[in-house]
Enzyme design. Structure first.
Site, PDB file in Angstrom:
ATOM      1  N   LEU A   1     -13.120  65.509  -3.600  1.00 57.12           N
ATOM      2  CA  LEU A   1     -13.172  65.162  -2.315  1.00 57.12           C
ATOM      3  C   LEU A   1     -12.622  63.886  -2.277  1.00 57.12           C
ATOM      4  O   LEU A   1     -12.889  62.918  -3.006  1.00 57.12           O
ATOM      5  CB  LEU A   1     -15.102  64.802  -2.978  1.00 57.12           C
ATOM      6  CG  LEU A   1     -16.057  66.360  -2.656  1.00 57.12           C
ATOM      7  CD1 LEU A   1     -15.733  66.271  -4.256  1.00 57.12           C
ATOM      8  CD2 LEU A   1     -17.591  65.181  -3.294  1.00 57.12           C
TER       9      LEU A   1
ATOM     10  N   GLY B   1     -14.427  58.250  -3.292  1.00 58.18           N
ATOM     11  CA  GLY B   1     -14.179  59.643  -3.208  1.00 58.18           C
ATOM     12  C   GLY B   1     -14.124  59.751  -4.899  1.00 58.18           C
ATOM     13  O   GLY B   1     -14.747  59.587  -6.065  1.00 58.18           O
ATOM     14  N   SER B   2     -14.461  61.266  -5.329  1.00 56.00           N
ATOM     15  CA  SER B   2     -14.900  62.158  -6.789  1.00 56.00           C
ATOM     16  C   SER B   2     -14.155  63.794  -7.074  1.00 56.00           C
ATOM     17  O   SER B   2     -13.406  64.455  -5.856  1.00 56.00           O
ATOM     18  CB  SER B   2     -15.925  62.395  -6.629  1.00 56.00           C
ATOM     19  OG  SER B   2     -17.027  62.366  -4.889  1.00 56.00           O
ATOM     20  N   ARG B   3     -14.711  64.008  -8.173  1.00 57.41           N
ATOM     21  CA  ARG B   3     -14.210  65.133  -8.530  1.00 57.41           C
ATOM     22  C   ARG B   3     -15.226  65.671  -8.257  1.00 57.41           C
ATOM     23  O   ARG B   3     -16.686  65.890  -9.304  1.00 57.41           O
ATOM     24  CB  ARG B   3     -13.209  65.179  -9.435  1.00 57.41           C
ATOM     25  CG  ARG B   3     -12.422  66.489  -9.546  1.00 57.41           C
ATOM     26  CD  ARG B   3     -11.893  66.141 -10.759  1.00 57.41           C
ATOM     27  NE  ARG B   3     -10.768  67.823 -11.303  1.00 57.41           N
ATOM     28  CZ  ARG B   3      -8.942  67.731 -11.052  1.00 57.41           C
ATOM     29  NH1 ARG B   3      -8.905  66.686 -11.065  1.00 57.41           N
ATOM     30  NH2 ARG B   3      -9.366  68.555 -11.824  1.00 57.41           N
TER      31      ARG B   3
END
Length: 226
Positions: A94, A183-185
């Site tokens: 993301l 921001g991430s995953r």
């Protein structure tokens, strides 16, 4: 109209939006340029914490995307909860412009939740799956009691993971369960015999894109708005 506007913003963003709008008012009192800068920040906060309604396909055997973003990888790995078991891992990245609200990928029961402390390296790197701070969710699927694992993974900017479900809770595919700021995953771990329906590099939409089927794909789908 105001209710709908507020309803489509995740509650985690309220404090950021209020502070930035207050800063805008103060900024305009000092100078027009400062006020405009603060107002732009306010609008960015609203955009980041947006929580749009999604058309969720119905079916207990469907695995829908837990997040908006780009599929970085689809591969077989050892299960994060059992090294002796192989699973399929679908990794979704993301960026800061994606919707960051996370959704339940499959209907079932929350078997366990676990917070795992860690680092904050870029979520686009594969090693972030093992090194970064993350929140783990284990769901026992309604249709066949198989375990589906969801990892919310913090990134270089993201420093706050929110998970709003608890052990024993009944959940449905597409329901909101948390958010990762900035921001991430998200990693999704599925049984090996799951029928994958997406590919590496594909852009997916949380709650809408069907990632896989626990059984054969149905001939006809119905959807609901959540």
């Amino acid at each position: 109209m105001l209710y709908n506007f507020i309803h489509n913003i995740h509650k985690e963003g309220y404090i950021f939006i209020m502070i930035s709008f207050l800063a805008s008012c103060i900024g305009f009192a000092i100078s027009c340029s400062l006020g405009i800068i603060c107002l732009v920040i306010s609008l960015l906060c609203i955009y980041f914490f947006r929580d749009p309604i999604r058309m969720v396909p119905e079916g207990d055997d469907l695995i829908t995307s837990p997040a908006d973003g780009l599929i970085l990888d689809i591969k077989e790995v050892n299960s994060p909860i059992d090294d002796s078991t192989q699973v399929v891992c679908i990794s979704i990245f993301l960026n800061v412009l994606n919707v960051h609200v996370n959704r339940i990928p499959v209907s079932g029961t929350i078997k366990a939740t676990e917070y795992i402390p860690g680092r904050f390296i870029s979520a686009s790197l594969n090693k972030s799956s093992e090194l970064n701070e993350r929140q783990r969710l284990i769901i026992e699927s309604k249709i066949d009691n198989r375990s589906i694992i969801v990892d919310q993974i913090a990134g270089l900017i993201a420093r706050r993971i929110v998970c709003n479900v608890s052990e024993g809770q009944q959940v449905n595919s597409g329901e909101r369960f948390g958010i990762i700021r900035f921001g991430s995953r998200v990693n999704l771990y599925l049984p090996l015999n799951t029928h994958i329906s997406v590919f590496k590099g594909q852009t997916v939409i949380g709650g809408e894109t069907i990632l896989a089927y626990l059984q054969d794909a149905p001939k006809q789908l119905t959807v609901k708005s959540i």
